[in-house]
Design an enzyme around this catalytic site. Sequence first.
Site, short mmCIF file in Angstrom:
data_model
loop_
_atom_site.label_atom_id
_atom_site.label_comp_id
_atom_site.label_asym_id
_atom_site.label_seq_id
_atom_site.Cartn_x
_atom_site.Cartn_y
_atom_site.Cartn_z
N ARG A 119 0.31 -1.11 -0.21
CA ARG A 119 0.27 0.03 -0.06
C ARG A 119 0.75 1.12 -0.56
NH1 ARG A 119 -0.32 4.65 2.94
NH2 ARG A 119 -0.12 3.65 4.69
N ASP A 120 1.19 1.40 1.52
CA ASP A 120 2.22 2.98 1.43
C ASP A 120 3.57 2.94 0.25
OD1 ASP A 120 3.45 5.26 2.12
OD2 ASP A 120 3.01 4.92 4.33
N HIS A 152 5.49 4.65 12.98
CA HIS A 152 5.14 4.82 11.40
C HIS A 152 6.08 5.47 10.74
CE1 HIS A 152 2.89 4.27 7.55
NE2 HIS A 152 3.53 5.46 7.06
N CYS A 169 4.61 9.07 -0.34
CA CYS A 169 3.14 9.59 0.01
C CYS A 169 2.77 10.41 -1.80
CB CYS A 169 2.24 10.08 0.74
SG CYS A 169 0.33 10.87 0.63
N ASN A 190 8.62 4.45 3.53
CA ASN A 190 8.96 4.35 4.86
C ASN A 190 10.74 3.54 4.76
OD1 ASN A 190 5.73 3.32 3.38
ND2 ASN A 190 5.92 4.19 6.09
#
Length: 283
Positions: free
Chosen positions: A13-14, A205, A238, A247
């Site tokens: 996802r990220d 995170h 993002c 990340n």
Amino acid sequence: MAERVEIVEVGPRDGLQNEARIIPTADKIALVDRLSACGFARIEVTSFVNPKRVPQMADAAQVLAAIARAPAIRYAALAPNLRGFEAAREAGAGEVAVFASASEGFSRANIGCSIAESMERFAPIMEAAEAAGLPVRGYVSCVTHCPYDGKVAPEAVADVAMWLLDMGCFEISLGETLGQALPKDTGAMLDAVLARAPAEKLAGHFHDTSGRALDNVGVCLDRGLRVFDASIGGLGGCPFAPGAAGNVATEALALMLAERGFETGLDHRRIAQAAAYARGLGA
Ligand code: HMG
Ligand code: MG
């Protein structure tokens, strides 16, 4: 016995949401299937958001439908509103995540509403999730810096975290969206949040734009946090935080935790293989 730390894998996802090249659905499924063999308890697979805003996540339902599910793993998806929640539930997500911001500027840029309005959107999700028996995780973005509003006050982070916890989120993931925090910034933010919420309810995170994500994880470990999000191969960022890198890489975090004597339950060889595959996707 070594103390346990959980790495929540958020790469599909990220990690992938920010890739410029549209990754074929089959490759996303193959990535999740590789990750399912690594020993994670939770994998964040995708998000049910406006596909015009995040085209990379347009195939959320197809990905969730086709992955080979391991019974011990909870496969999670992001849901910004009730519509996203219903789609995530229908697609068989085992956990959903709502995502708020500690700064107004990022809230508007990311989800098109104020922080207070976002809580109004999440309330019906919490109700529906409870009825469906689905756990809801809460994210707070911009816990130290915002790309639009600058430095973020630690108290603002604590306010939003408490708002989400009081709504019924089982865990709050503290998102350092930009990857600019110095360990002292992270420490000040954690002090404010921990004054009001226990460490067991919190996750870290960290994006790694400035190469300090592991140092910031260390600050969290020292204060008792035991859950951290990471992205295989360090992929991502993002789309609404320009310039932010991915990340902290799962493989680097897993090694750091092992060196510090924590047990993650992860298979380092399989993690390395999945990381090589993930980096190939981002190429
Ligand atoms: P909005 O901002 O109120 O309005 O939407 P909009 O104009 O952006 O969207 C309206 C359109 O979205 C309409 O379609 C709706 O039908 C559609 P149109 O009429 O234009 O064709 N729509 C949806 N479509 C699919 N699924 C839905 C849905 N809801 C409405 N659930 C919204 C609000 C939140 C939907 C929108 O702003 C959005 O999708 N934003 C994307 C947010 C996002 O995915 N950001 C990245 C993830 S967050 C993150 O990365 C941070 C994190 O990692 C932690 C950290 O690092 O800090 C979690
Ligand atoms: Mg993030």
